[in-house]
Write an enzyme that holds these catalytic residues in place. Structure first.
Site, PDB file in Angstrom:
ATOM      1  N   ASP A   1      35.439  49.645  32.431  1.00 42.39           N
ATOM      2  CA  ASP A   1      36.695  50.373  32.238  1.00 42.39           C
ATOM      3  C   ASP A   1      36.808  51.440  33.310  1.00 42.39           C
ATOM      4  O   ASP A   1      35.846  52.181  33.552  1.00 42.39           O
ATOM      5  CB  ASP A   1      36.763  51.023  30.859  1.00 42.39           C
ATOM      6  CG  ASP A   1      38.143  51.574  30.589  1.00 42.39           C
ATOM      7  OD1 ASP A   1      39.037  50.770  30.272  1.00 42.39           O
ATOM      8  OD2 ASP A   1      38.356  52.790  30.762  1.00 42.39           O
TER       9      ASP A   1
HETATM   10  N1  LIG Z   1      42.412  45.726  43.247  1.00 39.19           N
HETATM   11  C1  LIG Z   1      42.157  46.978  42.748  1.00 39.19           C
HETATM   12  N2  LIG Z   1      42.278  47.186  41.403  1.00 39.19           N
HETATM   13  C2  LIG Z   1      41.997  48.444  40.969  1.00 39.19           C
HETATM   14  C3  LIG Z   1      41.643  49.501  41.824  1.00 39.19           C
HETATM   15  N3  LIG Z   1      41.460  50.616  41.045  1.00 39.19           N
HETATM   16  C4  LIG Z   1      41.672  50.252  39.752  1.00 39.19           C
HETATM   17  N4  LIG Z   1      41.971  48.934  39.712  1.00 39.19           N
HETATM   18  C5  LIG Z   1      42.231  48.108  38.528  1.00 39.19           C
HETATM   19  O1  LIG Z   1      42.845  48.899  37.530  1.00 39.19           O
HETATM   20  C6  LIG Z   1      42.486  48.329  36.274  1.00 39.19           C
HETATM   21  C7  LIG Z   1      41.947  49.454  35.396  1.00 39.19           C
HETATM   22  O2  LIG Z   1      42.229  49.138  34.058  1.00 39.19           O
HETATM   23  P1  LIG Z   1      41.077  48.736  33.004  1.00 39.19           P
HETATM   24  O3  LIG Z   1      41.563  49.132  31.659  1.00 39.19           O
HETATM   25  O4  LIG Z   1      39.748  49.240  33.458  1.00 39.19           O
HETATM   26  O5  LIG Z   1      40.972  47.147  33.080  1.00 39.19           O
HETATM   27  P2  LIG Z   1      42.140  46.101  32.794  1.00 39.19           P
HETATM   28  O6  LIG Z   1      42.712  45.639  34.106  1.00 39.19           O
HETATM   29  O7  LIG Z   1      43.094  46.632  31.797  1.00 39.19           O
HETATM   30  O8  LIG Z   1      41.360  44.857  32.188  1.00 39.19           O
HETATM   31  P3  LIG Z   1      40.348  44.911  30.940  1.00 39.19           P
HETATM   32  O9  LIG Z   1      38.978  45.048  31.500  1.00 39.19           O
HETATM   33  O10 LIG Z   1      40.575  43.564  30.264  1.00 39.19           O
HETATM   34  O11 LIG Z   1      40.764  46.091  30.089  1.00 39.19           O
HETATM   35  C8  LIG Z   1      41.421  47.265  36.522  1.00 39.19           C
HETATM   36  O12 LIG Z   1      42.000  45.965  36.524  1.00 39.19           O
HETATM   37  C9  LIG Z   1      40.932  47.623  37.905  1.00 39.19           C
HETATM   38  O13 LIG Z   1      40.420  46.490  38.606  1.00 39.19           O
HETATM   39  C10 LIG Z   1      41.539  49.227  43.221  1.00 39.19           C
HETATM   40  O14 LIG Z   1      41.215  50.082  44.055  1.00 39.19           O
HETATM   41  N5  LIG Z   1      41.798  47.954  43.621  1.00 39.19           N
END
Ligand SMILES: Nc1nc2c(ncn2[C@@H]2O[C@H](COP(=O)(O)OP(=O)(O)OP(=O)(O)O)[C@@H](O)[C@H]2O)c(=O)[nH]1
Length: 201
Positions: free
Chosen positions: A72
């Site tokens: 996360d």
């Molecule tokens: N490509 C990319 N994605 C980023 C970056 N910073 C944050 N993210 C994305 O932002 C999202 C953060 O939300 P989370 O709640 O951690 O994860 P999510 O995408 O909701 O997916 P889950 O793990 O199923 O909860 C993630 O998908 C990270 O990969 C970055 O620098 N590059």
């Protein structure tokens, strides 16, 4: 060895694939607000780690022999705000207007569960913190970036490896953690549960 990624994040999947892992993706569907509400005054690092654990645990119940990984990510801004995904252009704009030219900390919680015969035989969890020095987009650049939609669905309203890269002047720490999963930290957590990284790539 079966490697289960308990995440919908395409970025996490891409980081792992580029590092030689072909994960089984099983989205946890965890209610992040409910997990956060159950914690008593958690620090930002405790919150992202607890969320990573909850995601891995939500998926582990259906696994027999595997490694399950949950993550996360949230951005802790220079003025002390802990931020997930902005969701709307208005929120993303307001965040960039505050964070341009400042240094934030991208926190990513990680949880690794080792399943054997349907039981959690071992577990390890930790967070990684990476300093991110934000550039200062002009008003036109910011509006153009917002219009792409990219900043709306990522923690901190920026990406390092996408269009947001034009507006990140530098980082101090692990780049894979900013994108979504820290490879060196995951290697250490895997070792703690008796798994060598070459077992999974
Ligand atoms: N490509 C990319 N994605 C980023 C970056 N910073 C944050 N993210 C994305 O932002 C999202 C953060 O939300 P989370 O709640 O951690 O994860 P999510 O995408 O909701 O997916 P889950 O793990 O199923 O909860 C993630 O998908 C990270 O990969 C970055 O620098 N590059």
């Amino acid at each position: 060895m079966r490697f289960v990624l308990a995440s919908a994040s395409p970025a996490r999947l891409a980081v792992l694939r580029a590092a030689g892992v072909e994960p089984v993706v099983r989205v946890s569907g965890v209610d992040e607000d409910a997990v956060a509400a159950a914690l008593v005054d958690p620090s930002p690092a405790e919150l992202v780690t607890a969320l990573a654990v909850a995601k891995a645990e939500a998926v582990a119940g259906d696994e027999r022999d595997a490694v399950v990984v949950g993550c996360d990510s949230m951005l802790l801004t220079a003025d002390g705000r802990l931020q997930g995904k902005p969701g709307t252009v208005e929120v993303a704009r307001e965040r960039w207007q505050r964070m341009a030219g400042t240094t934030g900390t991208l926190l990513t919680g990680h949880a690794v569960l080792r399943l054997k015969d349907g039981q959690v035989a071992d577990r390890a969890a930790a967070h990684e913190a990476t300093s991110v020095r934000f550039g200062t987009p002009t008003e036109d650049e910011l509006e153009a970036y917002l219009a792409t939609g990219e900043p709306l669905g990522v923690a901190g309203a920026f990406t390092l490896d996408g269009l947001g890269g034009w507006f990140v002047d530098g980082i101090d720490g692990d780049p894979s953690s900013v994108i979504g999963i820290s490879l060196p930290l995951t290697r250490r957590l895997l070792r703690q549960v008796g798994v060598t990284v070459s077992d999974i790539w």
